[in-house]
Design a protein around this motif. Structure first.
Motif, PDB file in Angstrom:
ATOM      1  N   ASN A  81       0.823  -1.211   0.000  1.00 55.09           N
ATOM      2  CA  ASN A  81       0.000   0.000   0.000  1.00 55.09           C
ATOM      3  C   ASN A  81       0.861   1.266   0.000  1.00 55.09           C
ATOM      4  O   ASN A  81       0.533   2.249  -0.661  1.00 55.09           O
ATOM      5  CB  ASN A  81      -0.950   0.003   1.201  1.00 55.09           C
ATOM      6  CG  ASN A  81      -2.063  -1.014   1.057  1.00 55.09           C
ATOM      7  OD1 ASN A  81      -2.355  -1.484  -0.051  1.00 55.09           O
ATOM      8  ND2 ASN A  81      -2.703  -1.367   2.165  1.00 55.09           N
ATOM      9  N   GLU A  82       1.971   1.229   0.741  1.00 50.95           N
ATOM     10  CA  GLU A  82       2.866   2.387   0.761  1.00 50.95           C
ATOM     11  C   GLU A  82       3.518   2.595  -0.608  1.00 50.95           C
ATOM     12  O   GLU A  82       3.706   3.734  -1.055  1.00 50.95           O
ATOM     13  CB  GLU A  82       3.946   2.207   1.822  1.00 50.95           C
ATOM     14  CG  GLU A  82       3.435   2.282   3.253  1.00 50.95           C
ATOM     15  CD  GLU A  82       4.562   2.135   4.263  1.00 50.95           C
ATOM     16  OE1 GLU A  82       5.716   2.498   3.934  1.00 50.95           O
ATOM     17  OE2 GLU A  82       4.298   1.645   5.376  1.00 50.95           O
ATOM     18  N   ALA A  83       3.857   1.507  -1.267  1.00 51.98           N
ATOM     19  CA  ALA A  83       4.483   1.609  -2.585  1.00 51.98           C
ATOM     20  C   ALA A  83       3.515   2.215  -3.607  1.00 51.98           C
ATOM     21  O   ALA A  83       3.902   3.062  -4.421  1.00 51.98           O
ATOM     22  CB  ALA A  83       4.952   0.236  -3.054  1.00 51.98           C
ATOM     23  N   VAL A  84       2.250   1.785  -3.567  1.00 49.03           N
ATOM     24  CA  VAL A  84       1.254   2.335  -4.490  1.00 49.03           C
ATOM     25  C   VAL A  84       1.020   3.819  -4.205  1.00 49.03           C
ATOM     26  O   VAL A  84       0.933   4.643  -5.127  1.00 49.03           O
ATOM     27  CB  VAL A  84      -0.063   1.543  -4.408  1.00 49.03           C
ATOM     28  CG1 VAL A  84      -1.161   2.228  -5.225  1.00 49.03           C
ATOM     29  CG2 VAL A  84       0.141   0.112  -4.902  1.00 49.03           C
ATOM     30  N   GLU A  85       0.933   4.177  -2.926  1.00 55.04           N
ATOM     31  CA  GLU A  85       0.753   5.591  -2.574  1.00 55.04           C
ATOM     32  C   GLU A  85       1.948   6.429  -3.035  1.00 55.04           C
ATOM     33  O   GLU A  85       1.774   7.564  -3.503  1.00 55.04           O
ATOM     34  CB  GLU A  85       0.551   5.736  -1.065  1.00 55.04           C
ATOM     35  CG  GLU A  85      -0.799   5.224  -0.579  1.00 55.04           C
ATOM     36  CD  GLU A  85      -0.914   5.243   0.940  1.00 55.04           C
ATOM     37  OE1 GLU A  85       0.035   5.728   1.602  1.00 55.04           O
ATOM     38  OE2 GLU A  85      -1.954   4.783   1.450  1.00 55.04           O
ATOM     39  N   ALA A  86       3.153   5.875  -2.916  1.00 49.24           N
ATOM     40  CA  ALA A  86       4.343   6.592  -3.371  1.00 49.24           C
ATOM     41  C   ALA A  86       4.310   6.790  -4.885  1.00 49.24           C
ATOM     42  O   ALA A  86       4.672   7.855  -5.400  1.00 49.24           O
ATOM     43  CB  ALA A  86       5.607   5.833  -2.967  1.00 49.24           C
ATOM     44  N   MET A  87       3.860   5.770  -5.625  1.00 52.95           N
ATOM     45  CA  MET A  87       3.750   5.913  -7.070  1.00 52.95           C
ATOM     46  C   MET A  87       2.680   6.929  -7.435  1.00 52.95           C
ATOM     47  O   MET A  87       2.850   7.723  -8.386  1.00 52.95           O
ATOM     48  CB  MET A  87       3.455   4.559  -7.718  1.00 52.95           C
ATOM     49  CG  MET A  87       3.332   4.618  -9.241  1.00 52.95           C
ATOM     50  SD  MET A  87       4.777   5.352 -10.066  1.00 52.95           S
ATOM     51  CE  MET A  87       5.989   4.055  -9.817  1.00 52.95           C
ATOM     52  N   GLN A  88       1.574   6.934  -6.711  1.00 55.93           N
ATOM     53  CA  GLN A  88       0.537   7.943  -6.957  1.00 55.93           C
ATOM     54  C   GLN A  88       1.090   9.353  -6.734  1.00 55.93           C
ATOM     55  O   GLN A  88       0.778  10.274  -7.493  1.00 55.93           O
ATOM     56  CB  GLN A  88      -0.676   7.684  -6.065  1.00 55.93           C
ATOM     57  CG  GLN A  88      -1.459   6.441  -6.446  1.00 55.93           C
ATOM     58  CD  GLN A  88      -2.566   6.102  -5.459  1.00 55.93           C
ATOM     59  OE1 GLN A  88      -2.649   6.683  -4.361  1.00 55.93           O
ATOM     60  NE2 GLN A  88      -3.433   5.176  -5.822  1.00 55.93           N
ATOM     61  N   SER A  89       1.919   9.524  -5.727  1.00 56.19           N
ATOM     62  CA  SER A  89       2.532  10.830  -5.475  1.00 56.19           C
ATOM     63  C   SER A  89       3.466  11.223  -6.618  1.00 56.19           C
ATOM     64  O   SER A  89       3.497  12.388  -7.045  1.00 56.19           O
ATOM     65  CB  SER A  89       3.309  10.796  -4.154  1.00 56.19           C
ATOM     66  OG  SER A  89       3.947  12.034  -3.905  1.00 56.19           O
ATOM     67  N   HIS A  90       4.234  10.275  -7.135  1.00 59.05           N
ATOM     68  CA  HIS A  90       5.110  10.556  -8.276  1.00 59.05           C
ATOM     69  C   HIS A  90       4.291  10.957  -9.512  1.00 59.05           C
ATOM     70  O   HIS A  90       4.664  11.899 -10.228  1.00 59.05           O
ATOM     71  CB  HIS A  90       5.967   9.329  -8.603  1.00 59.05           C
ATOM     72  CG  HIS A  90       7.214   9.215  -7.778  1.00 59.05           C
ATOM     73  ND1 HIS A  90       7.196   8.886  -6.433  1.00 59.05           N
ATOM     74  CD2 HIS A  90       8.521   9.407  -8.098  1.00 59.05           C
ATOM     75  CE1 HIS A  90       8.436   8.870  -5.977  1.00 59.05           C
ATOM     76  NE2 HIS A  90       9.256   9.186  -6.961  1.00 59.05           N
ATOM     77  N   LEU A  91       3.195  10.253  -9.760  1.00 58.64           N
ATOM     78  CA  LEU A  91       2.398  10.554 -10.944  1.00 58.64           C
ATOM     79  C   LEU A  91       1.636  11.871 -10.794  1.00 58.64           C
ATOM     80  O   LEU A  91       1.444  12.597 -11.775  1.00 58.64           O
ATOM     81  CB  LEU A  91       1.451   9.403 -11.250  1.00 58.64           C
ATOM     82  CG  LEU A  91       2.158   8.157 -11.817  1.00 58.64           C
ATOM     83  CD1 LEU A  91       1.239   6.948 -11.795  1.00 58.64           C
ATOM     84  CD2 LEU A  91       2.658   8.424 -13.244  1.00 58.64           C
TER      85      LEU A  91
END
Length: 388
Positions: A29-39
């Motif tokens: 979940n943290e990895a997906v949230e981090a990718m959402q922040s990058h995008l």
């Protein structure tokens, strides 16, 4: 002028990620949230370039420089494609792209990107075109850039390098989803993404809905190639990259003839009605990433395409010919401000826009006649998102 500077500059309100995390080791979940922040950062990066390039394009004066205007507008069109593709990718992994709001809507001047560059709204002078080259400059650069204090992307040397890191992260997360039994790609979001089918893109490339790693890689690689091109050689498809377009303009023998528009036009130098169309455009873009109903194509046509060509463009081209006389000690012409107006609510936004624009255009019947039918044809967002 835009260049590395020692003068204190305001940073964008959006707090961008400082660098790529270890995509393989973060909890899912943290990895997906981090990718959402990058995008979301990618969305803001693309959004910041569009007003800068439009401000310069509409400052061009006269038929002799019309080719310069068209070249800059061609870059704007691709930046809008990139904005759509970056937002689509965010939408595809469960995020909600944002472009309207204090954290997201660009403000100028600002320190931006991977270097302490001063980003301004300026006429299309030689110095301005040079700044555009710096924004789009490839890495490794044809001529080395001196990196100073970190900006919005402190650990990346170029926008292309940032996007490549995002692609690498998505590849890792896609692989993890397969081995860990997770779901990365939210395919149900496809109808809410901008794509050729809803009329949001009429150019030679494709505004594609993102549904898997292959479509994401294709979209994000297109952004890299169209922006930076191929360092040290021609672009793979033979079409000049943004960097190459601006380099050609910079090296042209004759400078671009511009109206003497002021830099970073201040809100106090213009009446408020000039703020409304851009704000309603951004609100419409953001809303469409949340809507997949039967009016989608109509909203895209009226609130995006017609707004850009039949409201913002004629108003911008009118303003650059108007000398500012209402503000003491201000020399120069007006320009379209590309500033956010804070609507009280989505439900009241279109009513506020029409009322203020009609009042503001009343002294200018020719301009009012140009934009009136387009203004009347805008679609009220409360009809598609009644709870917004």
């Amino acid at each position: 002028m835009s260049h590395p500077t020692d003068r204190p500059l305001k940073k964008p309100t959006w707090k961008a990620p400082e660098g790529p995390p270890n995509w393989a080791d973060l909890p899912w979940n943290e990895a997906v949230e981090a990718m959402q922040s990058h995008l979301q950062t990618a969305v803001i990066l693309e959004l910041y370039t569009i007003p800068m390039y439009l401000y310069a394009a509409y400052s061009v004066n006269g038929d002799a420089s019309s080719s310069a205007m068209q070249k800059i507008i061609s870059v704007v069109m691709q930046e809008m494609l990139h904005l759509g593709l970056a937002g689509n990718t965010l939408c595809a992994i469960g995020g909600t792209p944002r472009v309207y709001g204090d954290q997201y809507t660009p403000k100028y001047p600002r320190e931006l990107f991977f270097e302490k560059l001063e980003m301004n709204l300026l006429p299309a002078t030689k110095d301005t075109i040079k700044m555009f080259m710096e924004v789009e400059e490839p890495y490794p650069a044809p001529s080395p850039m001196k990196v100073s204090d970190p900006g919005l992307l402190p650990t990346y040397n170029s926008i292309g390098q940032f996007y490549q890191s995002v692609i690498d992260g998505l590849i890792t997360l896609d692989s993890r989803a397969s081995t860990e039994g997770q779901v990365l790609w939210q395919t149900a979001t496809s109808p809410r993404q901008f794509q050729d089918a809803d009329g949001s893109w009429l150019g030679p490339d494709s505004m594609t809905a993102i549904t898997n790693i292959d479509s994401a890689k294709t979209a994000l690689n297109l952004i890299i190639v169209q922006g930076e091109g191929n360092p040290g050689g021609p672009s793979p498809d033979g079409v000049p990259s943004h960097y190459e377009v601006f380099k050609e303009l910079y090296e042209a023998t004759n400078p671009v003839n511009c109206w003497p528009v002021v830099q970073d036009i201040d809100p106090d130098q213009l009446k408020s009605e000039t703020f409304y169309p851009y704000s309603y455009l951004l609100l419409s873009i953001e809303t469409l990433w949340q809507y997949d109903g039967p009016q989608r194509g109509d909203v895209v046509s009226a609130n995006l395409l017609i707004m850009m060509t039949s409201i913002i463009k004629p108003v911008a081209q009118f303003l650059v010919q108007q000398q500012i006389k209402t503000v003491p000690n201000t020399n120069g012409n007006a320009a379209f401000p590309y500033r956010r107006y804070d609507f009280k609510s989505t439900a009241s936004a279109l009513g506020d826009l029409r009322s203020c624009m009609n009042d503001g255009l009343a002294p200018y019947p020719n301009l009012a006649g140009q934009v009136g039918s387009a203004l009347d044809g805008l679609i009220d967002l409360k009809t598609i998102m009644p709870n917004a």
